[in-house]
Every structure is written in structure tokens, then in C-alpha cells.
Design a protein around this motif. Structure first.
Motif, PDB file in Angstrom:
ATOM      1  N   ARG A   1       0.838  -1.201   0.000  1.00 50.69           N
ATOM      2  CA  ARG A   1       0.000   0.000   0.000  1.00 50.69           C
ATOM      3  C   ARG A   1       0.865   1.241   0.000  1.00 50.69           C
ATOM      4  NH1 ARG A   1      -2.548   3.993   2.685  1.00 50.69           N
ATOM      5  NH2 ARG A   1      -4.772   4.255   2.299  1.00 50.69           N
ATOM      6  N   ALA A   2       0.349   2.291  -0.617  1.00 40.77           N
ATOM      7  CA  ALA A   2       1.007   3.594  -0.594  1.00 40.77           C
ATOM      8  C   ALA A   2      -0.051   4.670  -0.392  1.00 40.77           C
ATOM      9  CB  ALA A   2       1.756   3.842  -1.901  1.00 40.77           C
ATOM     10  N   GLN A   3       0.340   5.709   0.292  1.00 31.27           N
ATOM     11  CA  GLN A   3      -0.520   6.886   0.426  1.00 31.27           C
ATOM     12  C   GLN A   3       0.246   8.066  -0.140  1.00 31.27           C
ATOM     13  OE1 GLN A   3      -3.238   7.949   3.784  1.00 31.27           O
ATOM     14  NE2 GLN A   3      -1.561   9.345   4.269  1.00 31.27           N
ATOM     15  N   GLY A   4      -0.303   8.643  -1.215  1.00 30.17           N
ATOM     16  CA  GLY A   4       0.341   9.761  -1.877  1.00 30.17           C
ATOM     17  C   GLY A   4      -0.374  11.060  -1.565  1.00 30.17           C
ATOM     18  N   MET A   5       0.380  12.030  -1.110  1.00 26.56           N
ATOM     19  CA  MET A   5      -0.164  13.347  -0.790  1.00 26.56           C
ATOM     20  C   MET A   5       0.433  14.373  -1.752  1.00 26.56           C
ATOM     21  SD  MET A   5       0.251  12.742   3.274  1.00 26.56           S
ATOM     22  CE  MET A   5       1.535  11.506   3.019  1.00 26.56           C
ATOM     23  N   VAL A   6      -0.429  15.156  -2.364  1.00 22.70           N
ATOM     24  CA  VAL A   6      -0.019  16.122  -3.374  1.00 22.70           C
ATOM     25  C   VAL A   6      -0.288  17.525  -2.850  1.00 22.70           C
ATOM     26  CG1 VAL A   6      -0.386  16.898  -5.749  1.00 22.70           C
ATOM     27  CG2 VAL A   6      -0.581  14.462  -5.199  1.00 22.70           C
ATOM     28  N   ASN A   7       0.740  18.341  -2.805  1.00 21.75           N
ATOM     29  CA  ASN A   7       0.609  19.747  -2.428  1.00 21.75           C
ATOM     30  C   ASN A   7      -0.070  20.445  -3.609  1.00 21.75           C
ATOM     31  OD1 ASN A   7       0.915  22.312  -1.381  1.00 21.75           O
ATOM     32  ND2 ASN A   7       3.156  22.275  -1.364  1.00 21.75           N
ATOM     33  N   ALA A   8      -1.345  20.809  -3.453  1.00 18.89           N
ATOM     34  CA  ALA A   8      -2.117  21.249  -4.619  1.00 18.89           C
ATOM     35  C   ALA A   8      -2.951  22.492  -4.339  1.00 18.89           C
ATOM     36  CB  ALA A   8      -3.041  20.112  -5.070  1.00 18.89           C
ATOM     37  N   ASP A   9      -3.061  23.290  -5.368  1.00 18.33           N
ATOM     38  CA  ASP A   9      -3.997  24.403  -5.386  1.00 18.33           C
ATOM     39  C   ASP A   9      -5.411  23.805  -5.338  1.00 18.33           C
ATOM     40  OD1 ASP A   9      -4.293  27.428  -6.151  1.00 18.33           O
ATOM     41  OD2 ASP A   9      -5.736  26.326  -7.414  1.00 18.33           O
ATOM     42  N   PRO A  10      -6.377  24.491  -4.697  1.00 22.95           N
ATOM     43  CA  PRO A  10      -7.730  23.929  -4.619  1.00 22.95           C
ATOM     44  C   PRO A  10      -8.358  23.607  -5.975  1.00 22.95           C
ATOM     45  CG  PRO A  10      -7.522  25.783  -3.119  1.00 22.95           C
ATOM     46  CD  PRO A  10      -6.251  25.732  -3.928  1.00 22.95           C
ATOM     47  N   SER A  11      -7.925  24.267  -7.025  1.00 23.54           N
ATOM     48  CA  SER A  11      -8.493  24.000  -8.348  1.00 23.54           C
ATOM     49  C   SER A  11      -7.857  22.790  -9.040  1.00 23.54           C
ATOM     50  CB  SER A  11      -8.336  25.233  -9.244  1.00 23.54           C
ATOM     51  OG  SER A  11      -6.956  25.486  -9.468  1.00 23.54           O
ATOM     52  N   PHE A  12      -6.753  22.252  -8.500  1.00 19.56           N
ATOM     53  CA  PHE A  12      -6.054  21.127  -9.112  1.00 19.56           C
ATOM     54  C   PHE A  12      -6.807  19.830  -8.804  1.00 19.56           C
ATOM     55  CE2 PHE A  12      -2.792  17.800  -9.281  1.00 19.56           C
ATOM     56  CZ  PHE A  12      -2.252  18.036 -10.532  1.00 19.56           C
ATOM     57  N   THR A  13      -7.040  18.996  -9.820  1.00 16.41           N
ATOM     58  CA  THR A  13      -7.830  17.777  -9.620  1.00 16.41           C
ATOM     59  C   THR A  13      -7.148  16.508 -10.131  1.00 16.41           C
ATOM     60  OG1 THR A  13      -8.964  18.111 -11.734  1.00 16.41           O
ATOM     61  CG2 THR A  13     -10.016  19.052  -9.762  1.00 16.41           C
ATOM     62  N   GLN A  14      -5.879  16.585 -10.506  1.00 19.02           N
ATOM     63  CA  GLN A  14      -5.202  15.436 -11.117  1.00 19.02           C
ATOM     64  C   GLN A  14      -4.244  14.736 -10.149  1.00 19.02           C
ATOM     65  OE1 GLN A  14      -3.984  18.009 -14.452  1.00 19.02           O
ATOM     66  NE2 GLN A  14      -4.832  16.387 -15.769  1.00 19.02           N
ATOM     67  N   HIS A  15      -4.671  14.611  -8.899  1.00 14.15           N
ATOM     68  CA  HIS A  15      -3.826  14.010  -7.869  1.00 14.15           C
ATOM     69  C   HIS A  15      -3.398  12.586  -8.233  1.00 14.15           C
ATOM     70  CE1 HIS A  15      -6.659  16.887  -6.023  1.00 14.15           C
ATOM     71  NE2 HIS A  15      -5.547  17.368  -5.500  1.00 14.15           N
ATOM     72  N   SER A  16      -4.344  11.797  -8.740  1.00 14.55           N
ATOM     73  CA  SER A  16      -4.011  10.406  -9.063  1.00 14.55           C
ATOM     74  C   SER A  16      -2.981  10.325 -10.186  1.00 14.55           C
ATOM     75  CB  SER A  16      -5.267   9.607  -9.401  1.00 14.55           C
ATOM     76  OG  SER A  16      -5.916  10.157 -10.523  1.00 14.55           O
ATOM     77  N   GLN A  17      -3.064  11.220 -11.172  1.00 13.96           N
ATOM     78  CA  GLN A  17      -2.076  11.218 -12.252  1.00 13.96           C
ATOM     79  C   GLN A  17      -0.687  11.547 -11.716  1.00 13.96           C
ATOM     80  OE1 GLN A  17      -5.155  12.471 -12.441  1.00 13.96           O
ATOM     81  NE2 GLN A  17      -5.905  12.582 -14.541  1.00 13.96           N
ATOM     82  N   VAL A  18      -0.603  12.446 -10.747  1.00 11.83           N
ATOM     83  CA  VAL A  18       0.689  12.776 -10.130  1.00 11.83           C
ATOM     84  C   VAL A  18       1.273  11.529  -9.469  1.00 11.83           C
ATOM     85  CG1 VAL A  18       1.816  14.074  -8.263  1.00 11.83           C
ATOM     86  CG2 VAL A  18       0.200  15.231  -9.800  1.00 11.83           C
ATOM     87  N   ILE A  19       0.480  10.849  -8.650  1.00 16.05           N
ATOM     88  CA  ILE A  19       0.973   9.695  -7.902  1.00 16.05           C
ATOM     89  C   ILE A  19       1.274   8.517  -8.827  1.00 16.05           C
ATOM     90  CG2 ILE A  19       0.486   8.122  -5.962  1.00 16.05           C
ATOM     91  CD1 ILE A  19       1.123  11.089  -5.221  1.00 16.05           C
ATOM     92  N   ASN A  20       0.752   8.548 -10.061  1.00 10.41           N
ATOM     93  CA  ASN A  20       1.133   7.527 -11.036  1.00 10.41           C
ATOM     94  C   ASN A  20       2.640   7.496 -11.259  1.00 10.41           C
ATOM     95  OD1 ASN A  20      -1.477   6.643 -11.443  1.00 10.41           O
ATOM     96  ND2 ASN A  20      -1.768   7.778 -13.348  1.00 10.41           N
ATOM     97  N   GLY A  21       3.318   8.622 -11.076  1.00 10.63           N
ATOM     98  CA  GLY A  21       4.780   8.647 -11.206  1.00 10.63           C
ATOM     99  C   GLY A  21       5.442   7.678 -10.245  1.00 10.63           C
ATOM    100  N   PHE A  22       4.898   7.578  -9.038  1.00 13.52           N
ATOM    101  CA  PHE A  22       5.375   6.617  -8.039  1.00 13.52           C
ATOM    102  C   PHE A  22       4.953   5.193  -8.410  1.00 13.52           C
ATOM    103  CE2 PHE A  22       3.909   3.997  -4.513  1.00 13.52           C
ATOM    104  CZ  PHE A  22       5.097   3.777  -3.827  1.00 13.52           C
ATOM    105  N   SER A  23       3.660   5.007  -8.675  1.00 16.32           N
ATOM    106  CA  SER A  23       3.126   3.666  -8.946  1.00 16.32           C
ATOM    107  C   SER A  23       3.788   3.037 -10.166  1.00 16.32           C
ATOM    108  CB  SER A  23       1.610   3.731  -9.138  1.00 16.32           C
ATOM    109  OG  SER A  23       0.979   4.138  -7.943  1.00 16.32           O
ATOM    110  N   ASP A  24       3.976   3.812 -11.213  1.00 12.30           N
ATOM    111  CA  ASP A  24       4.627   3.288 -12.421  1.00 12.30           C
ATOM    112  C   ASP A  24       6.057   2.844 -12.125  1.00 12.30           C
ATOM    113  OD1 ASP A  24       2.271   3.820 -13.783  1.00 12.30           O
ATOM    114  OD2 ASP A  24       3.024   5.624 -14.774  1.00 12.30           O
ATOM    115  N   LEU A  25       6.764   3.592 -11.287  1.00 12.83           N
ATOM    116  CA  LEU A  25       8.128   3.218 -10.909  1.00 12.83           C
ATOM    117  C   LEU A  25       8.141   1.881 -10.178  1.00 12.83           C
ATOM    118  CD1 LEU A  25      11.185   3.821 -10.563  1.00 12.83           C
ATOM    119  CD2 LEU A  25      10.570   4.988  -8.424  1.00 12.83           C
ATOM    120  N   MET A  26       7.207   1.673  -9.257  1.00 14.37           N
ATOM    121  CA  MET A  26       7.175   0.410  -8.504  1.00 14.37           C
ATOM    122  C   MET A  26       6.972  -0.776  -9.453  1.00 14.37           C
ATOM    123  SD  MET A  26       7.836   1.219  -5.401  1.00 14.37           S
ATOM    124  CE  MET A  26       8.688   2.737  -5.833  1.00 14.37           C
TER     125      MET A  26
END
Length: 189
Positions: free
Chosen positions: A128-153
Motif C-alpha cells: 500500500r502507498a498513500q500519496g499526498m499532493v501539495n495542490a492548489d484547490p483548483s487542481f484535480t489530477q492528484h491520481s495522475q501525479v501519484i502515477n509517477g510513483f506507482s509506475d516506478l514500482m
């Protein structure tokens, strides 16, 4: 004569025990590589340089092993040349920069994991992983950001790199880092 027989019997028992231990050791190595993936070699092939994990800045551990699970504390996007990826997604940082930050964070986590267990081929599963994204309230692509981690694994561990996860937007993160990720890893005994 009785002493010779007893000595031979005890020698056979000891040899059988040694053979059993060697078999168990070999079986564990076979289990670790049953999918044919050498994680250490994959890291080299991908040109990834693991970093020297820095010491925690407070009273906690970077990694804690409990049985065959390793719990890794939240790590940030440590750049190979030093420093971290700083900023807010949707407030100065673009999606591609966030994906790269999540990948750097994955490398940081792998570095701490290797420091804890010695050889990444001991990994049985990224659980399991928990990814936290420092984001502006209008930003909605959190899962795409964390894909950088998941793809590496998955690049490093194949199918055993697939994991359950959360991708959460945060109003801020420590020192204004772009991404923070923690993870749980199952290892071979």
C-alpha cells in the motif's frame, strides 16, 4: 562399536539439519525471484541512482520492520543532485513536474527500504502507498501525479509492484514539497 554407531548417527542427523537449512535458504531465494525479476538489476538498467537516506528530523524512523512488513514513513521528492521538488501543483508546478516529483519520492522510498532490508530482491509485494499532493484547490489530477510513483514500482518489481493506494490533495506539505508518499512493503522472511 556402539560409540562409532552413535557418532555416525549423530553425524547423519547434523548433516540432514544442515541440508534442510540450505534447502530452506535456497527456497527463500527461489520464492524471492520466482517471477524472474531482479529488482536490483532493474534499478541499474533503468539508470536509477539510489540516494543515501538522510536522518529523520524528529523522533521517528524512516522505516520500521514488523514481522515480514516494512512500514516506511512519508518521504519527499529528493532530487539526485540534492534538494527537493518544491511548490504547489496547479499553482506554479505543472502535471509533468508533479509526476517527476512522485517518481523522485519513489526513489527516496526505495533507498530507505534498501537501507532497512539490504537487498530489494527480498521484496515480496508493495502492499500500500498513500500519496499526498501539495495542490492548489483548483487542481484535480492528484491520481495522475501519484502515477509517477506507482509506475516506478511496477517498472522495478513487475506485478508485485502493484499496490493499493490513496492519492490525496493537501493544502500544504512540510517545507512546501510537492509530494509526500508513505508505503507498506511485504518482504520474504
Amino acid at each position: 562399536m556402539k560409540k562409532d554407531v552413535l557418532f555416525c548417527f549423530l553425524s547423519l542427523v547434523l548433516l540432514a539439519g544442515c541440508a534442510e537449512n540450505k534447502t530452506t535458504e535456497t527456497n527463500t531465494q527461489a520464492e524471492a525471484n520466482q517471477d524472474g525479476i531482479d529488482a536490483e538489476q532493474r534499478i541499474a538498467d533503468l539508470g536509477i541512482q539510489l540516494i543515501q537516506p538522510n536522518a529523520p528530523t524528529a523522533n521517528y524512523l524512516k522505516a520500521k520492520r514488523v514481522g515480514n512488513l516494512v512500514f516506511l514513513a512519508g518521504h519527499g521528492p529528493d532530487k539526485p543532485e540534492g534538494g527537493q521538488v518544491i511548490g504547489k501543483l496547479g499553482g506554479g508546478l505543472e502535471l509533468e513536474e508533479g509526476i517527476a516529483a512522485a517518481r523522485y519520492t519513489g526513489i527516496s522510498l526505495l533507498s530507505s527500504l534498501k537501507a532497512e532490508i539490504g537487498d530489494l530482491n527480498k521484496v515480496k509485494n508493495i502492499v500500500r502507498a498513500q500519496g499526498m499532493v501539495n495542490a492548489d484547490p483548483s487542481f484535480t489530477q492528484h491520481s495522475q501525479v501519484i502515477n509517477g510513483f506507482s509506475d516506478l514500482m511496477v517498472e522495478v518489481f513487475g506485478e508485485k509492484g502493484k499496490h493499493a493506494r490513496a492519492a490525496i490533495g493537501m493544502s500544504s506539505l512540510p517545507n512546501n514539497i510537492a509530494v509526500e508518499i508513505d508505503m507498506i512493503v511485504e518482504i520474504h522472511e
